[in-house]
Write an enzyme that holds these catalytic residues in place. Structure first.
Site, PDB file in Angstrom:
ATOM      1  N   ARG A  22      26.813  58.862   6.865  1.00  0.00           N
ATOM      2  CA  ARG A  22      25.932  58.275   5.838  1.00  0.00           C
ATOM      3  C   ARG A  22      25.152  56.901   6.303  1.00  0.00           C
ATOM      4  NH1 ARG A  22      24.922  53.516   3.410  1.00  0.00           N
ATOM      5  NH2 ARG A  22      27.091  53.119   3.460  1.00  0.00           N
ATOM      6  N   ASP A  23      25.913  55.904   6.732  1.00  0.00           N
ATOM      7  CA  ASP A  23      25.344  54.604   6.908  1.00  0.00           C
ATOM      8  C   ASP A  23      24.629  54.834   8.336  1.00  0.00           C
ATOM      9  OD1 ASP A  23      24.454  52.124   6.616  1.00  0.00           O
ATOM     10  OD2 ASP A  23      26.746  51.256   6.721  1.00  0.00           O
ATOM     11  N   HIS A 214      33.111  45.787   5.393  1.00  0.00           N
ATOM     12  CA  HIS A 214      32.195  46.707   6.015  1.00  0.00           C
ATOM     13  C   HIS A 214      31.166  45.845   6.654  1.00  0.00           C
ATOM     14  CE1 HIS A 214      29.034  50.011   5.587  1.00  0.00           C
ATOM     15  NE2 HIS A 214      28.307  48.922   5.750  1.00  0.00           N
ATOM     16  N   HIS A 216      28.605  45.113   9.849  1.00  0.00           N
ATOM     17  CA  HIS A 216      27.612  45.492  10.945  1.00  0.00           C
ATOM     18  C   HIS A 216      27.669  44.742  12.277  1.00  0.00           C
ATOM     19  CE1 HIS A 216      24.977  48.567   8.576  1.00  0.00           C
ATOM     20  NE2 HIS A 216      26.081  48.174   7.702  1.00  0.00           N
ATOM     21  N   CYS A 247      20.628  49.786   7.702  1.00  0.00           N
ATOM     22  CA  CYS A 247      20.244  49.949   6.557  1.00  0.00           C
ATOM     23  C   CYS A 247      18.410  50.058   6.618  1.00  0.00           C
ATOM     24  CB  CYS A 247      20.786  48.938   5.372  1.00  0.00           C
ATOM     25  SG  CYS A 247      19.851  49.330   3.822  1.00  0.00           S
ATOM     26  N   ASN A 256      26.144  50.047  13.004  1.00  0.00           N
ATOM     27  CA  ASN A 256      27.379  49.625  12.241  1.00  0.00           C
ATOM     28  C   ASN A 256      28.570  49.236  13.502  1.00  0.00           C
ATOM     29  OD1 ASN A 256      25.987  51.471  10.252  1.00  0.00           O
ATOM     30  ND2 ASN A 256      27.867  50.906   9.327  1.00  0.00           N
TER      31      ASN A 256
HETATM   32  P1  HMG Z   1      13.449  54.299  -8.542  1.00  0.00           P
HETATM   33  O1  HMG Z   1      12.255  54.966  -7.804  1.00  0.00           O
HETATM   34  O2  HMG Z   1      13.323  52.967  -9.248  1.00  0.00           O
HETATM   35  O3  HMG Z   1      14.028  55.371  -9.424  1.00  0.00           O
HETATM   36  O4  HMG Z   1      14.369  54.282  -7.379  1.00  0.00           O
HETATM   37  P2  HMG Z   1      13.459  56.413 -10.633  1.00  0.00           P
HETATM   38  O5  HMG Z   1      14.743  56.279 -11.780  1.00  0.00           O
HETATM   39  O6  HMG Z   1      12.085  55.612 -11.173  1.00  0.00           O
HETATM   40  O7  HMG Z   1      13.175  57.509 -10.004  1.00  0.00           O
HETATM   41  C1  HMG Z   1      12.206  58.100  -8.989  1.00  0.00           C
HETATM   42  C2  HMG Z   1      12.454  59.208  -8.554  1.00  0.00           C
HETATM   43  O8  HMG Z   1      13.607  59.276  -7.648  1.00  0.00           O
HETATM   44  C3  HMG Z   1      12.516  60.509  -9.356  1.00  0.00           C
HETATM   45  O9  HMG Z   1      11.937  61.482  -8.857  1.00  0.00           O
HETATM   46  C4  HMG Z   1      14.080  60.541  -9.692  1.00  0.00           C
HETATM   47  O10 HMG Z   1      14.265  61.886 -10.107  1.00  0.00           O
HETATM   48  C5  HMG Z   1      14.497  60.363  -8.203  1.00  0.00           C
HETATM   49  P3  HMG Z   1      10.420  62.045  -9.270  1.00  0.00           P
HETATM   50  O11 HMG Z   1      10.299  62.184 -10.480  1.00  0.00           O
HETATM   51  O12 HMG Z   1       9.697  60.976  -8.707  1.00  0.00           O
HETATM   52  O13 HMG Z   1      10.175  63.402  -8.317  1.00  0.00           O
HETATM   53  N1  HMG Z   1      15.824  60.101  -8.346  1.00  0.00           N
HETATM   54  C6  HMG Z   1      16.874  60.299  -7.557  1.00  0.00           C
HETATM   55  N2  HMG Z   1      16.909  61.716  -6.644  1.00  0.00           N
HETATM   56  C7  HMG Z   1      17.736  61.884  -5.790  1.00  0.00           C
HETATM   57  N3  HMG Z   1      19.226  61.171  -6.383  1.00  0.00           N
HETATM   58  C8  HMG Z   1      19.277  60.265  -7.154  1.00  0.00           C
HETATM   59  C9  HMG Z   1      17.922  59.685  -7.796  1.00  0.00           C
HETATM   60  N4  HMG Z   1      17.679  58.798  -8.491  1.00  0.00           N
HETATM   61  C10 HMG Z   1      16.377  58.738  -9.146  1.00  0.00           C
HETATM   62  N5  HMG Z   1      20.483  59.650  -7.512  1.00  0.00           N
HETATM   63  C11 HMG Z   1      16.722  54.382  -6.644  1.00  0.00           C
HETATM   64  C12 HMG Z   1      15.722  53.775  -7.391  1.00  0.00           C
HETATM   65  C13 HMG Z   1      18.133  53.482  -6.771  1.00  0.00           C
HETATM   66  C14 HMG Z   1      16.943  55.827  -7.000  1.00  0.00           C
HETATM   67  C15 HMG Z   1      16.073  54.276  -5.150  1.00  0.00           C
HETATM   68  O14 HMG Z   1      15.851  52.909  -5.061  1.00  0.00           O
HETATM   69  C16 HMG Z   1      17.028  54.852  -4.284  1.00  0.00           C
HETATM   70  O15 HMG Z   1      17.388  55.713  -4.064  1.00  0.00           O
HETATM   71  N6  HMG Z   1      17.786  53.782  -3.285  1.00  0.00           N
HETATM   72  C17 HMG Z   1      18.730  54.066  -2.402  1.00  0.00           C
HETATM   73  C18 HMG Z   1      18.360  53.224  -1.118  1.00  0.00           C
HETATM   74  C19 HMG Z   1      19.575  53.270  -0.013  1.00  0.00           C
HETATM   75  O16 HMG Z   1      20.068  54.588  -0.070  1.00  0.00           O
HETATM   76  N7  HMG Z   1      19.809  52.508   0.911  1.00  0.00           N
HETATM   77  C20 HMG Z   1      20.835  52.505   1.723  1.00  0.00           C
HETATM   78  C21 HMG Z   1      22.028  52.901   1.047  1.00  0.00           C
HETATM   79  S1  HMG Z   1      22.819  51.240   0.741  1.00  0.00           S
HETATM   80  C22 HMG Z   1      23.304  50.590   2.335  1.00  0.00           C
HETATM   81  O17 HMG Z   1      23.245  50.893   3.470  1.00  0.00           O
HETATM   82  C23 HMG Z   1      24.221  49.138   2.401  1.00  0.00           C
HETATM   83  C24 HMG Z   1      25.740  49.838   2.595  1.00  0.00           C
HETATM   84  O18 HMG Z   1      25.823  50.494   3.775  1.00  0.00           O
HETATM   85  C25 HMG Z   1      26.609  48.325   2.711  1.00  0.00           C
HETATM   86  C26 HMG Z   1      26.034  47.135   3.384  1.00  0.00           C
HETATM   87  O19 HMG Z   1      25.989  47.589   4.851  1.00  0.00           O
HETATM   88  O20 HMG Z   1      25.473  46.259   2.926  1.00  0.00           O
HETATM   89  C27 HMG Z   1      26.440  50.582   1.331  1.00  0.00           C
HETATM   90 MG    MG Z   2      26.203  49.244   5.690  1.00  0.00          MG
END
Ligand code: HMG
Ligand code: MG
Length: 295
Positions: A22-23, A214, A216, A247, A256
């Protein structure tokens, strides 16, 4: 039903959560096919990881590399004692992850308002509200939920964070019912003294047994930061095979912490991880050929 408070992967002196699929892969510029991801997860399972974060049920528009989340979770290797988790930002993701067979869910927010908006298009408060139905669904299915606090030490947009910022969010995730809370150094800029201060503040809100680290490794201090957290009682740490990752919404976040380095670090201290070090080393040595070249 209350959310499960059972944390997966118990029984070892330290639990390493493998977050590479994932990450690691979410930030990969090269195309990684579903088949390659499934092969990687199976090889990680063979190494003895008890917990693997297999994919993210996030919007494919935001993170194209995770668009095949459904096929990955459905096809991922199952082993006795192995828990496959899925990162989910909201109820839509949680429903899909559970339907595909996720055994643990992970929600994610941040100590930094700016990062929360950049990463999930919402405030911290709005993000936390989205977790309420996620945790209720997990409880219905008896699944544990991990909560991530990104930018617990530094934010790519706001700079150094006060330790209290992470502690405040940890308290909220605790109250929502997260079985485990992972404090994250998202951009790998933390130093052991600042990790110490952050974890001390966080311990005011949640016991060490409920926390995970966690880190990095951008600054090359991830192992030292693990030690700082270990000294304060943490026993669950994340790493990524081959050091893959970063990210996409955190500029400057390199890889990571490499899993082989973390396993080796604990082995050198005589701390049991349950991971086959030689098998992991051979996987990391051949990662390019086995995972990134289609065979
Ligand atoms: P948004 O655009 O504000 O959401 O995104 P929305 O509710 O307006 O929906 C927009 C579209 O997204 C719609 O589709 C929804 O159906 C779809 P459309 O009608 O345009 O075709 N949608 C989804 N599709 C699939 N799965 C879902 C989902 N939800 C809505 N769950 C949202 C808001 C949160 C969805 C978006 O910002 C997002 O997906 N963000 C994820 C970002 C991400 O994954 N970042 C990396 C992971 S975090 C990380 O790496 C940190 C970590 O490792 C710890 C660290 O190191 O700090 C964990
Ligand atoms: Mg991370």
């Amino acid at each position: 039903m209350r959310p499960s408070t059972e944390r997966p992967g118990g029984g070892r002196q330290v639990t390493i959560v493998e977050v590479g699929p994932r990450d690691g892969l979410q930030n990969e510029k090269r195309l990684v096919s579903t088949g390659q991801k499934l092969k990687l997860i199976a090889m990680l399972a063979d190494c003895g990881f008890a917990r693997i974060e297999a994919t993210a049920f996030v919007s494919p528009k935001w993170v194209p590399q995770m668009a095949d989340h459904d096929a990955v979770m459905r096809g991922a290797a199952r082993r006795p004692g192995l828990v496959l988790s899925a990162l989910v930002p909201n109820e839509q993701g949680a429903r899909a992850a559970i339907a595909a067979g996720a055994q643990e869910l992970a929600v994610f927010t941040s100590a930094s308002e700016t990062f929360s908006r950049r990463n999930t298009n919402c405030t911290i408060e709005e993000g936390l509200a989205r977790f309420v139905p996620v945790i209720a669904l997990a409880a219905e299915h008896g699944l544990p939920v991990r909560g991530y606090v990104s930018c617990a030490v530094d934010c790519p947009y706001e700079g150094p964070m006060q330790p209290g910022a992470a502690a405040k969010v940890v308290a909220r995730l605790r109250d929502l019912g997260c079985a485990e809370i992972a404090v994250a150094d998202t951009i790998g800029k933390a130093t052991p003294d600042r990790v110490h201060a952050m974890v001390l503040a966080v311990l005011e809100e949640a016991e060490a047994e409920r926390l995970a680290g966690h880190f990095h490794d951008t600054g090359g201090l991830a192992l030292a930061n693990v030690d700082a957290a270990w000294d304060l009682g943490l026993r669950v740490f994340d790493s990524s095979v081959g050091g893959l990752g970063g990210c996409p919404y955190a500029p400057g976040a390199a890889g990571n912490l490499r899993s082989g380095a973390l396993v080796g670090h604990f082995a050198s201290k005589g701390i049991e991880t349950g991971i086959d070090q030689a098998l992991l080393a051979s996987l990391e040595d051949t990662l390019e050929a086995t995972v990134f070249s289609e065979q």
